[in-house]
Every structure is written in C-alpha cells, then in structure tokens.
Design a protein around this motif. Structure first.
Motif, PDB file in Angstrom:
ATOM      1  N   PRO A 215       0.474  -1.421  -0.006  1.00 54.83           N
ATOM      2  CA  PRO A 215       0.150  -0.363   0.231  1.00 54.83           C
ATOM      3  C   PRO A 215       0.570   1.080   0.085  1.00 54.83           C
ATOM      4  O   PRO A 215       0.214   2.330  -0.765  1.00 54.83           O
ATOM      5  CB  PRO A 215      -1.108  -0.296   1.148  1.00 54.83           C
ATOM      6  CG  PRO A 215      -1.062  -1.451   1.071  1.00 54.83           C
ATOM      7  CD  PRO A 215       0.179  -1.853   0.749  1.00 54.83           C
ATOM      8  N   PRO A 216       2.093   1.658   0.487  1.00 58.97           N
ATOM      9  CA  PRO A 216       2.686   2.694   0.822  1.00 58.97           C
ATOM     10  C   PRO A 216       2.782   2.847  -0.600  1.00 58.97           C
ATOM     11  O   PRO A 216       3.352   4.209  -1.319  1.00 58.97           O
ATOM     12  CB  PRO A 216       3.823   2.458   1.809  1.00 58.97           C
ATOM     13  CG  PRO A 216       3.011   1.724   3.121  1.00 58.97           C
ATOM     14  CD  PRO A 216       2.166   0.401   1.592  1.00 58.97           C
ATOM     15  N   ALA A 217       3.297   2.618  -1.717  1.00 60.85           N
ATOM     16  CA  ALA A 217       4.038   2.261  -2.727  1.00 60.85           C
ATOM     17  C   ALA A 217       2.877   2.716  -3.911  1.00 60.85           C
ATOM     18  O   ALA A 217       3.379   3.610  -4.622  1.00 60.85           O
ATOM     19  CB  ALA A 217       4.872   1.509  -3.417  1.00 60.85           C
ATOM     20  N   ARG A 218       1.834   2.561  -3.564  1.00 57.04           N
ATOM     21  CA  ARG A 218       0.317   2.781  -4.217  1.00 57.04           C
ATOM     22  C   ARG A 218       0.151   3.595  -3.703  1.00 57.04           C
ATOM     23  O   ARG A 218       0.014   5.148  -5.403  1.00 57.04           O
ATOM     24  CB  ARG A 218      -0.895   1.589  -4.059  1.00 57.04           C
ATOM     25  CG  ARG A 218      -0.742   0.371  -4.551  1.00 57.04           C
ATOM     26  CD  ARG A 218      -2.016  -0.380  -3.683  1.00 57.04           C
ATOM     27  NE  ARG A 218      -1.843  -1.813  -4.440  1.00 57.04           N
ATOM     28  CZ  ARG A 218      -2.105  -2.611  -6.163  1.00 57.04           C
ATOM     29  NH1 ARG A 218      -2.266  -0.962  -6.600  1.00 57.04           N
ATOM     30  NH2 ARG A 218      -1.492  -3.385  -6.303  1.00 57.04           N
ATOM     31  N   THR A 219       0.234   4.138  -2.621  1.00 54.38           N
ATOM     32  CA  THR A 219       0.144   5.500  -1.728  1.00 54.38           C
ATOM     33  C   THR A 219       0.824   6.698  -2.963  1.00 54.38           C
ATOM     34  O   THR A 219       0.546   7.650  -3.123  1.00 54.38           O
ATOM     35  CB  THR A 219      -0.027   6.137  -0.941  1.00 54.38           C
ATOM     36  OG1 THR A 219      -0.941   5.056   0.137  1.00 54.38           O
ATOM     37  CG2 THR A 219       0.056   7.055   0.258  1.00 54.38           C
ATOM     38  N   THR A 220       2.661   6.066  -2.395  1.00 53.60           N
ATOM     39  CA  THR A 220       2.969   7.178  -3.396  1.00 53.60           C
ATOM     40  C   THR A 220       3.093   7.804  -4.915  1.00 53.60           C
ATOM     41  O   THR A 220       3.123   8.494  -5.830  1.00 53.60           O
ATOM     42  CB  THR A 220       4.824   6.611  -3.317  1.00 53.60           C
ATOM     43  OG1 THR A 220       5.005   6.668  -2.035  1.00 53.60           O
ATOM     44  CG2 THR A 220       5.677   6.906  -4.360  1.00 53.60           C
ATOM     45  N   LEU A 221       2.363   6.555  -5.883  1.00 52.43           N
ATOM     46  CA  LEU A 221       1.657   6.405  -7.417  1.00 52.43           C
ATOM     47  C   LEU A 221       1.444   7.468  -7.123  1.00 52.43           C
ATOM     48  O   LEU A 221       1.135   8.469  -8.391  1.00 52.43           O
ATOM     49  CB  LEU A 221       1.882   4.991  -7.681  1.00 52.43           C
ATOM     50  CG  LEU A 221       1.735   5.040  -9.207  1.00 52.43           C
ATOM     51  CD1 LEU A 221       2.811   5.391 -10.227  1.00 52.43           C
ATOM     52  CD2 LEU A 221       1.828   3.924  -9.563  1.00 52.43           C
ATOM     53  N   VAL A 222       0.371   7.054  -6.021  1.00 55.23           N
ATOM     54  CA  VAL A 222      -1.050   7.978  -6.331  1.00 55.23           C
ATOM     55  C   VAL A 222      -0.923   9.797  -6.778  1.00 55.23           C
ATOM     56  O   VAL A 222      -1.356  10.422  -7.004  1.00 55.23           O
ATOM     57  CB  VAL A 222      -2.129   7.767  -6.233  1.00 55.23           C
ATOM     58  CG1 VAL A 222      -3.185   8.311  -5.451  1.00 55.23           C
ATOM     59  CG2 VAL A 222      -2.718   6.209  -6.220  1.00 55.23           C
ATOM     60  N   GLU A 223      -0.289   9.416  -5.173  1.00 54.23           N
ATOM     61  CA  GLU A 223       0.771  11.580  -5.396  1.00 54.23           C
ATOM     62  C   GLU A 223       0.805  11.665  -6.390  1.00 54.23           C
ATOM     63  O   GLU A 223       1.225  12.984  -6.694  1.00 54.23           O
ATOM     64  CB  GLU A 223       1.218  11.647  -3.798  1.00 54.23           C
ATOM     65  CG  GLU A 223       0.016  10.601  -2.890  1.00 54.23           C
ATOM     66  CD  GLU A 223       1.569  11.123  -1.205  1.00 54.23           C
ATOM     67  OE1 GLU A 223       0.407  11.016  -0.744  1.00 54.23           O
ATOM     68  OE2 GLU A 223       2.475  10.982  -1.279  1.00 54.23           O
ATOM     69  N   ALA A 224       1.770  11.297  -7.121  1.00 55.45           N
ATOM     70  CA  ALA A 224       2.613  11.809  -8.374  1.00 55.45           C
ATOM     71  C   ALA A 224       1.533  12.012  -9.457  1.00 55.45           C
ATOM     72  O   ALA A 224       1.975  12.583 -10.054  1.00 55.45           O
ATOM     73  CB  ALA A 224       3.615  10.591  -8.712  1.00 55.45           C
TER      74      ALA A 224
END
Length: 234
Positions: free
Chosen positions: A173-182
């Motif tokens: 999930p943290p990687a997914r959050t980073t991609l969504v924010e980018a």
C-alpha cells in the motif's frame, strides 16, 4: 503453416515485472490451443548490474556488456527479435543493438509513438518512472523532436523508495500511495497523458485508474511483441 516467430526477452529487471510481461503477451494472443501462443525465450538474469547503482549512485558496474551478452545468447538460440521490460535499462539499448543483427523492440520508441498519436505535436506528457530514467533523458530525446514536453513529479526520493520497496516487498500500500500522489501532481500540472514507465509501477498501475489518463509501457511492449511474432506466420 509456420507459427509465430520466437521472441527473446532480456529479463530479470525485475523478475516479477518479467512475469507480468509474459502474462500480458499470453493474454493478448487470441489462442485456441497451446500452439497458437508466442514462443518466448526468456533470459531471466537478476544479476544484471544495478541500473540505479550505475546511473544514480555512480558506484555500480556498467550493465551494457551484460545486456549485450544476453542479447547474443538469445539471437544464437534462434530468436527473431528482442524485447526488454525495463525502461531504465533502455539507456543501454545501444549495447544491445550493437551486439546482434535482429530487431530490438524498443519500449521507449513505442511509448513515444503512442504519445504522439495520443496528445499530438506540442502536447504534454507526464512520466511515472525511476529517477534514473529522468536522469538519462530517454523520453525527452524521443519526444522533443515532436515538440512534446515531458514533466515529472517533484518527488524523486519517494519514487525511488517506492520502487525499492516493491522489489523487496511486492505491491504494498505505501508504494501505491506514492504512485497516486505522483499521478495527481502530474495531472494538476497539465499532463494530458501519463506514462507508467517503470515496470515495478506496472505492478500497481491499477492504483491510478480514475486519477490520470495513463498508458503502461509494458502494455505497449506486449502489443509490439505480439504484432511482430504474428507477422511471421504464413
């Protein structure tokens, strides 16, 4: 009747992304039987020197000679063309093409062609990729000839951290959050299209559905592999 031509995959960068490409190729073939599928010769070599260490940290060995050796092996095994599901490693495409005399299905060129068709001359594309890809200017060189501007999220450390985490832990999930924010940042900055241009991010591409108009470079490569292989049939 001659079947599809065999394609060689320079693989292992990373292993899970290679499996993703193989699945995408398989799903893109309208097969009725095993023999309808495309022969893939996969050189799964996770020991290719780190692209991040060579390009960002300045401490690692040049991956080019290793990739050239893999390309030669695949050509000698009878492959009709080569492909590589790692965007960053395309910085070393010259080492690959210089080592063989069969086509290399270049994922960066395929992406540039798609961007041109999608946004047109003078458009703007955002790139979701490793900071190593940004440093090489791969997409800038491919798209500047069409006056297409390239923008990046202002979060290199977070993007690199997400890539490393996916390699170590999978699509967490943290990687997914980073991609969504980018992706949200790039959409706000005016990117008419976003390229998912890291095969680790390809594993979590569904995260930005509804956030951005995007295309995955691994999907484009899979389509090119199928088209080339099927064109060899009688």
């Amino acid at each position: 009747m001659r079947g599809p031509r065999p394609i060689g995959i320079l693989a292992g960068m990373g292993p899970e992304a290679t499996i993703l490409l193989q699945r995408k190729v398989m799903e893109a073939v309208p097969a009725l039987d095993d023999s309808d599928h495309i022969p893939l010769m996969i050189d799964m070599n996770p020991q290719v020197p780190s692209r991040i260490a060579h390009l960002i940290e300045g401490t690692g060995a040049d991956p080019g000679p290793c990739l050239a050796m893999m390309a030669k092996r695949l050509q000698q095994a009878g492959c009709a063309a080569l492909a590589m599901p790692c965007n960053t490693a395309h910085h070393y495409a010259g080492a690959i093409t210089g080592a063989v005399n069969i086509p290399f299905l270049n994922m960066i060129d395929l992406a540039a062609d798609h961007v041109l068709r999608s946004v047109g001359t003078g458009g703007c594309v955002g790139v979701l990729a490793s900071p190593a890809v940004r440093r090489t200017g791969l997409f800038e060189r491919a798209l500047s000839v069409h006056n297409i501007s390239v923008i990046w999220p202002d979060r290199d450390a977070a993007m690199l951290g997400a890539i490393k985490r996916i390699k170590a832990e999978g699509p967490v999930p943290p990687a997914r959050t980073t991609l969504v924010e980018a992706a949200t940042e790039l959409a706000a900055a005016g990117a008419g299209l976003q390229l998912i241009a890291c095969s680790e991010f390809s594993l979590i591409a569904d995260s930005i559905a509804g956030v951005a108009n995007s295309v995955d470079t691994v999907d484009l490569l899979a389509q090119a592999i199928v088209a080339f292989a099927m064109a060899g049939q009688d």
